[in-house]
Enzyme design. Structure first.
Site, PDB file in Angstrom:
ATOM      1  N   LYS A 146       0.811  -1.197   0.000  1.00 38.69           N
ATOM      2  CA  LYS A 146       0.000   0.000   0.000  1.00 38.69           C
ATOM      3  C   LYS A 146       0.854   1.261   0.000  1.00 38.69           C
ATOM      4  O   LYS A 146       0.380   2.349  -0.238  1.00 38.69           O
ATOM      5  CB  LYS A 146      -0.872   0.016   1.275  1.00 38.69           C
ATOM      6  N   GLY A 147       2.131   1.071   0.326  1.00 39.63           N
ATOM      7  CA  GLY A 147       3.018   2.200   0.577  1.00 39.63           C
ATOM      8  C   GLY A 147       3.124   3.241  -0.525  1.00 39.63           C
ATOM      9  O   GLY A 147       3.274   4.429  -0.249  1.00 39.63           O
ATOM     10  N   ASP A 203      14.869  -0.351   0.087  1.00 38.27           N
ATOM     11  CA  ASP A 203      15.628  -0.652   1.298  1.00 38.27           C
ATOM     12  C   ASP A 203      16.671  -1.721   0.940  1.00 38.27           C
ATOM     13  O   ASP A 203      17.700  -1.388   0.357  1.00 38.27           O
ATOM     14  CB  ASP A 203      14.603  -1.110   2.343  1.00 38.27           C
ATOM     15  N   LYS A 217      17.234   4.166   0.559  1.00 38.98           N
ATOM     16  CA  LYS A 217      18.200   3.997   1.661  1.00 38.98           C
ATOM     17  C   LYS A 217      19.313   3.096   1.141  1.00 38.98           C
ATOM     18  O   LYS A 217      19.331   1.888   1.423  1.00 38.98           O
ATOM     19  CB  LYS A 217      17.514   3.317   2.855  1.00 38.98           C
ATOM     20  N   PHE A 254      14.367   4.484  10.133  1.00 43.27           N
ATOM     21  CA  PHE A 254      13.022   3.997   9.818  1.00 43.27           C
ATOM     22  C   PHE A 254      12.088   5.196   9.694  1.00 43.27           C
ATOM     23  O   PHE A 254      11.908   5.959  10.633  1.00 43.27           O
ATOM     24  CB  PHE A 254      12.533   3.034  10.902  1.00 43.27           C
ATOM     25  N   ASP A 258       4.410   3.082   6.588  1.00 49.39           N
ATOM     26  CA  ASP A 258       3.795   2.790   7.885  1.00 49.39           C
ATOM     27  C   ASP A 258       4.770   2.233   8.896  1.00 49.39           C
ATOM     28  O   ASP A 258       5.863   1.764   8.554  1.00 49.39           O
ATOM     29  CB  ASP A 258       2.690   1.753   7.689  1.00 49.39           C
TER      30      ASP A 258
HETATM   31  P1  IMP Z   1      13.081  -4.044   0.509  1.00 50.72           P
HETATM   32  O1  IMP Z   1      12.568  -5.267  -0.163  1.00 50.72           O
HETATM   33  O2  IMP Z   1      13.967  -4.379   1.676  1.00 50.72           O
HETATM   34  O3  IMP Z   1      13.740  -3.036  -0.403  1.00 50.72           O
HETATM   35  O4  IMP Z   1      11.826  -3.435   1.221  1.00 50.72           O
HETATM   36  C1  IMP Z   1      11.109  -2.406   0.784  1.00 50.72           C
HETATM   37  C2  IMP Z   1       9.839  -2.350   1.598  1.00 50.72           C
HETATM   38  O5  IMP Z   1      10.108  -2.371   3.011  1.00 50.72           O
HETATM   39  C3  IMP Z   1       9.177  -1.032   1.325  1.00 50.72           C
HETATM   40  O6  IMP Z   1       8.319  -1.115   0.221  1.00 50.72           O
HETATM   41  C4  IMP Z   1       8.483  -0.758   2.637  1.00 50.72           C
HETATM   42  O7  IMP Z   1       7.214  -1.357   2.645  1.00 50.72           O
HETATM   43  C5  IMP Z   1       9.352  -1.395   3.691  1.00 50.72           C
HETATM   44  N1  IMP Z   1      10.266  -0.409   4.327  1.00 50.72           N
HETATM   45  C6  IMP Z   1      11.601  -0.322   4.176  1.00 50.72           C
HETATM   46  N2  IMP Z   1      12.116   0.690   4.890  1.00 50.72           N
HETATM   47  C7  IMP Z   1      11.064   1.278   5.505  1.00 50.72           C
HETATM   48  C8  IMP Z   1      10.957   2.430   6.378  1.00 50.72           C
HETATM   49  O8  IMP Z   1      11.910   3.121   6.751  1.00 50.72           O
HETATM   50  N3  IMP Z   1       9.686   2.727   6.794  1.00 50.72           N
HETATM   51  C9  IMP Z   1       8.585   2.005   6.424  1.00 50.72           C
HETATM   52  N4  IMP Z   1       8.652   0.941   5.606  1.00 50.72           N
HETATM   53  C10 IMP Z   1       9.876   0.582   5.146  1.00 50.72           C
HETATM   54 MG    MG Z   2       6.236  -1.057   0.146  1.00 49.88          MG
END
Ligand code: IMP
Ligand code: MG
Length: 173
Positions: free
Chosen positions: A41-42, A101, A129, A150, A157
């Site tokens: 949903k982000g 992330d 990040k 974070f 969220d």
């Molecule tokens: P990745 O697969 O590790 O790149 O994760 C990305 C997902 O993790 C994002 O789409 C977010 O839903 C969640 N996420 C990563 N960092 C944060 C943060 O700082 N705040 C909130 N959600 C995060």
């Molecule tokens: Mg997301």
């Protein structure tokens, strides 16, 4: 106890950055229809604000993924929860993410969607990040590069809360 949220990036800064990104996309895809895909949903808040500012024809679709883990850590296994409604074959696809992330979600989605033969495929993210990257993958366009903290707000969220904040915030202890 109520958590206190500090402002990392203000609403005004986020909006002017989204305008810049929309201008760049409208220019790049001039004469074409761009098909934007949001990851639920982000990315919804960012996607809407971006779409409102595009001056080219736009179509939209959504997908949803989840990553399984032991509750505190992501296992790195990404599962498709909701697939697209429409085919992307031959379309100018732009995948919209809220934040990058580890890069695991995005690398899974990029592989899955590129196999479906879009005419072109790009990834844009509001936040990045890079210090947290586990998988080697870079977005084609980034709003803000942020430190390893974070963040919440603008769709992001913490246990499903704070998505509705109009700025990017950090939870202060
Ligand atoms: P990745 O697969 O590790 O790149 O994760 C990305 C997902 O993790 C994002 O789409 C977010 O839903 C969640 N996420 C990563 N960092 C944060 C943060 O700082 N705040 C909130 N959600 C995060
Ligand atoms: Mg997301």
């Amino acid at each position: 106890m109520a958590e206190k949220i500090g402002v990392l990036i203000s609403a005004t800064e986020v909006e002017s950055k989204i305008q810049e990104m929309a201008d760049a996309i409208s220019k790049e895809y001039e004469g074409k229809t761009v098909h934007i895909i949001g990851v639920l949903k982000g990315s919804v808040f960012f996607m809407c604000e971006l779409a409102k500012r595009l001056t080219i024809p736009v179509t939209m679709d959504f997908m949803s993924v989840s990553s399984y883990g032991d509750g505190t850590k992501s296992s790195g296994i990404v599962k498709l929860v909701k697939d697209l409604d429409e085919s992307i074959e031959g379309r100018e696809v732009v995948l919209i993410e809220d934040i990058m992330d580890s890069g695991r979600t995005l690398s899974y989605l990029v592989k899955l969607l590129k196999e479906r033969k879009p005419a072109s495929f790009k990834v844009i993210t509001l936040l990045d990040k890079p210090d947290r990257r586990v998988v080697e993958i870079e977005p084609d366009m980034t709003g803000f590069v942020i430190p390893d903290r974070f963040v919440v707000g603008y769709g992001l969220d913490c246990a499903q809360k704070y998505r509705n904040l109009p700025y990017i915030g950090v939870i202060e202890e």
